[in-house]
Design an enzyme around this catalytic site. Structure first.
Site, PDB file in Angstrom:
ATOM      1  N   LYS A   1       0.779  -1.238   0.000  1.00 45.47           N
ATOM      2  CA  LYS A   1       0.000   0.000   0.000  1.00 45.47           C
ATOM      3  C   LYS A   1       0.805   1.280   0.000  1.00 45.47           C
ATOM      4  CE  LYS A   1      -4.103  -1.697   2.261  1.00 45.47           C
ATOM      5  NZ  LYS A   1      -4.831  -1.748   3.517  1.00 45.47           N
TER       6      LYS A   1
ATOM      7  N   GLY B   1      11.332  -7.875   7.292  1.00 46.62           N
ATOM      8  CA  GLY B   1      10.040  -8.338   6.782  1.00 46.62           C
ATOM      9  C   GLY B   1      10.139  -9.209   5.540  1.00 46.62           C
TER      10      GLY B   1
ATOM     11  N   GLY C   1       8.886  -3.389  10.357  1.00 52.25           N
ATOM     12  CA  GLY C   1       8.184  -2.150  10.721  1.00 52.25           C
ATOM     13  C   GLY C   1       9.133  -1.115  11.288  1.00 52.25           C
TER      14      GLY C   1
HETATM   15  P1  AMP Z   1       3.630  -4.667   2.939  1.00 53.70           P
HETATM   16  O1  AMP Z   1       3.091  -5.356   4.167  1.00 53.70           O
HETATM   17  O2  AMP Z   1       2.977  -3.379   2.618  1.00 53.70           O
HETATM   18  O3  AMP Z   1       5.127  -4.607   2.904  1.00 53.70           O
HETATM   19  O4  AMP Z   1       3.192  -5.607   1.733  1.00 53.70           O
HETATM   20  C1  AMP Z   1       3.651  -6.919   1.578  1.00 53.70           C
HETATM   21  C2  AMP Z   1       2.626  -7.642   0.775  1.00 53.70           C
HETATM   22  O5  AMP Z   1       2.364  -6.935  -0.405  1.00 53.70           O
HETATM   23  C3  AMP Z   1       3.068  -9.030   0.363  1.00 53.70           C
HETATM   24  O6  AMP Z   1       2.282  -9.978   1.035  1.00 53.70           O
HETATM   25  C4  AMP Z   1       2.799  -9.051  -1.146  1.00 53.70           C
HETATM   26  O7  AMP Z   1       2.138 -10.219  -1.561  1.00 53.70           O
HETATM   27  C5  AMP Z   1       1.878  -7.860  -1.344  1.00 53.70           C
HETATM   28  N1  AMP Z   1       1.950  -7.311  -2.704  1.00 53.70           N
HETATM   29  C6  AMP Z   1       3.033  -6.924  -3.366  1.00 53.70           C
HETATM   30  N2  AMP Z   1       2.706  -6.552  -4.615  1.00 53.70           N
HETATM   31  C7  AMP Z   1       1.381  -6.720  -4.750  1.00 53.70           C
HETATM   32  C8  AMP Z   1       0.464  -6.539  -5.822  1.00 53.70           C
HETATM   33  N3  AMP Z   1       0.866  -6.128  -6.994  1.00 53.70           N
HETATM   34  N4  AMP Z   1      -0.830  -6.804  -5.588  1.00 53.70           N
HETATM   35  C9  AMP Z   1      -1.235  -7.243  -4.388  1.00 53.70           C
HETATM   36  N5  AMP Z   1      -0.416  -7.430  -3.336  1.00 53.70           N
HETATM   37  C10 AMP Z   1       0.900  -7.192  -3.516  1.00 53.70           C
END
Ligand code: AMP
Length: 382
Positions: free
Chosen positions: A186, A339, A362
């Site tokens: 996000k 992470g 984090g």
């Molecule tokens: P975060 O917790 O924000 O670091 O996000 C990590 C997660 O983002 C991982 O579980 C990935 O599977 C997901 N992610 C990465 N790229 C995408 C994408 N294009 N669409 C959906 N989820 C994604």
């Protein structure tokens, strides 16, 4: 008696620890204390037991693994209230150089509320407090922040010192060109980090789910990809800020798109911002992987946080793998912000090719945002 907050929040499968890097990373501090004849009382959280003594989250497997690694017995007194009469007695009876581990501090609901009464209970077990838990340094809880108020001395340990040195140096005193790579799901969780890094880096690379909001903001179509409509203005502002500062902002030029959120979905590669309805972007495409890898080649410092796609599904892990390989191949200082990116690098066997892999996802992200980490500040204030 030295009370040490470690981050023993290790992944487990069926009660077996699957990655013990967080335990091995704590050893330098423990070794130092043992050699100097301290009575060592370790504490940590594990998972999210939500304030109840759910034995699924007991630290017993950690006590066993640490004992194996150190080749000595770790006294583990499991108590639902963490600090019980038995625990106090055991702490009193410790001999210099002996090690004891408390039960999961999150068995107590007060822990995450930084409640003074539980902080005092913990502090009563020792005179000196060492915070070596980088993974929780961005949280103000009893066992890492509250406790510092009620001990004579509070300091940070060797792991914490190392994390701060690598991340701090990379961000504030980098050898240039300095490239940061951000991915993950996000934009909303990366607002401050993008903003802060544009002030520091030469090149900012944005991949993963975060990139689709940028593509949409630029007038593209993103089909069913992850999109945060509330952040379109923000995305455009960040582009303008990067341009004004002379920072190169690299976004995907192509994407691997799928007709379902599944490893078995039909896939195709399409130019970024041209994703048809009914399709969602789940990885960066091959041209983007090349573009990002090339940007890393000339870098002297690289910081990476967040996967380039849904790397948990093998068919959408290629972009993340390509970035991991590019980092493994460069002579630059490479810092992996914990992470998912740390897991990806380790799974691919590139762990020992990186300069530093942070133990805190984090926490390292908040560090990159330029925020003061409560766990570090509390120990420094004492
Ligand atoms: P975060 O917790 O924000 O670091 O996000 C990590 C997660 O983002 C991982 O579980 C990935 O599977 C997901 N992610 C990465 N790229 C995408 C994408 N294009 N669409 C959906 N989820 C994604």
């Amino acid at each position: 008696r030295v009370l040490v907050r470690c981050d023993f929040n290790v992944p487990q499968k069926d009660g077996v620890i699957t990655d013990d890097i967080r335990i091995t990373s704590a050893i330098p501090t423990i070794d130092y204390l043992v050699k100097n004849r301290a009575k060592v009382i370790l504490m940590s959280h594990l998972g999210r037991p939500e304030g109840t003594a759910d034995m699924k989250y007991t630290l017993k497997p950690v006590a066993d693994r640490l004992g194996e690694l150190l080749g000595r017995e770790i006294l583990f007194v499991s108590a639902p209230e963490v600090v019980s009469e038995d625990v106090r007695r055991a702490a009193d009876l410790l001999e210099p150089g002996e090690i004891m581990l408390l039960e999961n501090v999150r068995f107590r609901k007060e822990e995450t509320k930084n409640d003074p009464a539980f902080s005092k209970e913990l502090a009563s077990l020792g005179e000196i407090f060492v915070n070596d838990a980088f993974g929780t340094a961005h949280r103000a809880h009893c066992s890492n922040v509250g406790v510092t108020k009620y001990v004579k001395t509070a300091v940070v340990g060797y792991l914490m010192e190392k994390e701060i040195a690598f991340l701090g140096n990379a961000v504030n005193n980098p050898e240039r060109p300095f490239v940061a790579i951000l991915g993950g799901s996000k934009v909303s969780s990366k607002i401050s980090v993008i903003d802060n890094l544009i002030d520091k880096v030469d090149v900012l690379i944005i991949g993963g789910g975060t990139a689709y909001t940028f593509a949409k903001a630029a007038g593209g179509t993103v089909g069913d990809s992850l999109l945060e409509m509330d952040y379109l203005d923000y995305a455009n502002k960040m582009k303008e800020k990067a341009a004004a500062k002379g920072v190169k902002l690299l976004l995907p030029v192509d994407n691997v798109v799928a007709d379902a959120f599944s490893n078995d979905a039909n896939t195709q590669v399409v130019p970024a911002g041209q994703i048809p309805d009914g399709w969602e972007g789940l990885d960066i495409g091959p041209e983007t992987a090349k573009l990002f890898a090339d940007a890393v080649k000339t870098a002297k410092t690289v910081v990476w946080n967040g996967p380039m796609g849904c790397f948990e599904m093998p068919n959408f892990a290629h972009g993340t793998e390509a970035v991991a390989k590019a980092l493994a191949d460069t002579d630059a200082v490479t810092i992996i912000g914990g992470g998912d990116s740390a897991a990806a690098v380790n799974q691919l066997g590139y762990g020992d090719k990186m300069t530093h892999i942070s133990t805190g996802g984090g926490a390292s992200l908040e560090f990159l945002e330029g925020k003061e980490l409560p766990g570090v500040a509390a120990a420094n204030d004492k």
